[in-house]
Enzyme design. Sequence first.
Site: not given
Length: 278
Positions: A143, A156
């Site tokens: 990501s 995350y």
Amino acid sequence: MGLHNTYYRNAVVTGACGGFGQALARELIASGASVALVGMNRPLLEALAALAPERCAVYQPDVSDASAMQAMAADWMARHGAPDLVIANAGVAGGFETGMAEDLAVMRRMLEINLLGVATTFHPFLQRMLSSAQPAALVGVASVAGWRGMPGNGAYCASKAGLIAYLQSLRAELRPTALTVHTVSPGYLRTALTAGNRFAMPGLMEPDAAARALLRGVQQGREHIVLPRRVGWLSRALSLLPARLHDRILLGQPRKPRAGQAGATPIPGLVSEQKASE
């Protein structure tokens, strides 16, 4: 335009019941590939498998469980042989606050799925893929959040930053072989993982378009694939700002919901720190 021509013949996709995973699976199935569908939602996986029952199989292991992933891989390769494409797409997201004791379990589980889960996905296939000496690809879905830490999103961001570094290491190790390693860094995709976001999502991309872009990029040999590319440019531009200004901008944005809050996405296998210690 789809990739419905000669493409990968044998693919494994984890997280195949998420929005992005489903899009990847549908595209690969339509291209004629045999596809191992790995995920947690059996009805969704079975609906995908029904598109080509003779070429698909459904598996429901915990991707962080090495033994379960080895069993899955052994069954798939007994049926279809070594894959020429493995996409480690399984992932979870959620807000995180270090000061909240219950969020420590969130971080642990996120690292297990988002980081360890990629290694346990690749591991059982690696030697068979190498011994085939045929061109093949390992794809890790990271990501742009792994490029820089963001307030309220530490678990995350850490999991995806670690994944990016792991894929870099693996890519270097496999340079002398026919096996390539690809890092995919999506920005915002219209999936369940972003449905609860309360902040602006520039460059929001539909999963079908993202799936086609990923597969094209891998086929073209691109080692780093950003979806969409303009989000990567925006992220890099922001990174040129002084750190204090960059942080001030991010602090002004609403935070991603934490586990248990409205809009939070479920995290499979999450056990609170309190329960884990009992």
